[in-house]
Design an enzyme around this catalytic site. Structure first.
Site, PDB file in Angstrom:
ATOM      1  N   HIS A  16      -5.274  -3.610   5.412  1.00  0.00           N
ATOM      2  CA  HIS A  16      -4.701  -3.975   4.111  1.00  0.00           C
ATOM      3  C   HIS A  16      -5.770  -4.496   3.164  1.00  0.00           C
ATOM      4  CE1 HIS A  16      -1.676  -5.076   1.222  1.00  0.00           C
ATOM      5  NE2 HIS A  16      -1.884  -6.375   1.334  1.00  0.00           N
ATOM      6  N   ASP A  32       0.825  -1.204   0.000  1.00  0.00           N
ATOM      7  CA  ASP A  32       0.000   0.000   0.000  1.00  0.00           C
ATOM      8  C   ASP A  32       0.865   1.262   0.000  1.00  0.00           C
ATOM      9  OD1 ASP A  32      -2.263  -1.684   0.203  1.00  0.00           O
ATOM     10  OD2 ASP A  32      -2.041  -1.751   2.383  1.00  0.00           O
TER      11      ASP A  32
END
Length: 340
Positions: A200, A173
């Site tokens: 996530h 990310d």
């Protein structure tokens, strides 16, 4: 800002990857080395100078991967282990990286992966707790929001859970946020680091663009599109691969970035800071006891967990959307273990 920059500075550029000057001191085991993430991850770790021994395990294919990457001309040694040799693969491991599991396919969310991957991760965690209870464990297997709590509960049942040593790898990310922001601003990604907090998957991914010198200038529809792309960047890869896989190469790269950061901290480097999904007090009062934020790493693993800092109104709204979903994901993982 400093912490996010430090995270991206841990990226193993080619010159660093092939440097022979750094000490090779740590044995690393990869569980799931024969898969789409495991194979490129094993290659990248073979050229990581802080790895002394690389132990590759999978239910199929690991000896072949080991033979292949062992030909790379770096100092680390490599061994591959078959399905019946998990304990041997873990013996002496100081860092255990777990990418094992099934990948996402078109139309699947990370939660769709839960039933299969939950059992895989639980069984691997049981073995780690039995054979290498003091190892640092890096979880890649999705859904990370649930698999990290699964590992924590499994180790707690075995009486060996140390929250300093368990990490959910959310670095992809961070990597995506830097890359996607650079496309908007026209800057080099190395100049556009972004701290990403939360979890996530989907709405649990919260990029703190207002804390970036370049990101804070992105507003309106451009901001909304950028945030959405960071949150759902994995869908681009799943769709582009047309049923043939998910984000395996970029995930292997991102996992290597985090592994490198942890190895440097284990070997005594100070001020190594990057976002990772860990047992955290930041939102524990709201029932969210795992959370990704900037963490300073040290020889024992987690050294300091930093608060998320000042937020824009848009980011506060993202946090408000993140927390209920993250709480459900965490509870799902805990319930899986406790119901067994």
């Amino acid at each position: 800002m400093f912490a996010a920059r430090q995270a991206l500075r841990s990226v193993p550029r080619q010159a660093r990857l092939f440097s022979s000057s750094a000490p090779a001191r740590t044995k690393v085991a990869v569980l799931g080395a024969g898969g789409g993430i495991g194979q490129p991850l094993s290659l990248l770790l073979k050229v990581e100078p802080l790895v002394s021994q690389l132990s590759l395990y999978d239910i199929r294919g690991a000896p072949g991967v080991a033979a292949d990457v062992s030909h790379v001309d770096t100092n680390s040694t490599v061994r591959g282990f078959t399905a019946d040799a998990l304990d041997q693969a873990l013996e002496g491991a100081e860092v255990v990286v777990i990418p094992a599991g099934v990948p996402r396919k078109p139309g699947m969310t990370r939660d769709d992966l839960f039933n299969t991957n939950a059992s895989i991760v639980r069984d691997l965690a049981t073995a780690v707790g039995r054979v290498a209870p003091t190892a640092k464990i890096l979880i890649i297997s999705n859904p990370v929001n649930s698999t990290v709590p699964i590992v924590a509960e499994t180790l707690a049942k075995a009486g060996v859970f140390d929250p300093r040593r368990l990490f959910g790898v959310t670095t992809l990310d961070v990597v995506r946020a830097a890359r996607f922001l650079s496309e908007v601003t026209g800057q080099d990604p190395a100049s556009t680091p972004v701290t990403v907090v939360g979890g996530h998957s989907g709405v649990t991914i919260v990029p703190l663009l207002s804390q970036s010198s370049f990101g804070k200038g992105v507003q309106g529809e451009t901001l909304s599109k950028l945030v959405h792309r960071i949150q759902y960047g994995g869908d681009e890869v799943v769709a582009a691969k047309d049923g043939a896989g998910s984000a395996t190469l970029s995930m292997a790269y991102a996992a290597t970035v985090f592994t490198n950061a942890l190895l440097r901290a284990i070997n005594g480097e100070e001020n190594v800071v990057c976002p990772t999904f860990v047992r955290s007090p930041l939102f524990e009062s709201q029932g969210v006891d795992f959370f990704s934020s900037n963490v300073e790493l040290g020889p024992e693993g987690v050294k300091t967990i930093f608060p998320i800092g000042d937020l824009s109104a848009e980011e506060q709204a993202l946090i408000d959307a993140c927390l209920p979903e993250l709480k459900k994901n965490i509870e799902k993982g805990k319930s899986f273990v406790n119901a067994a």
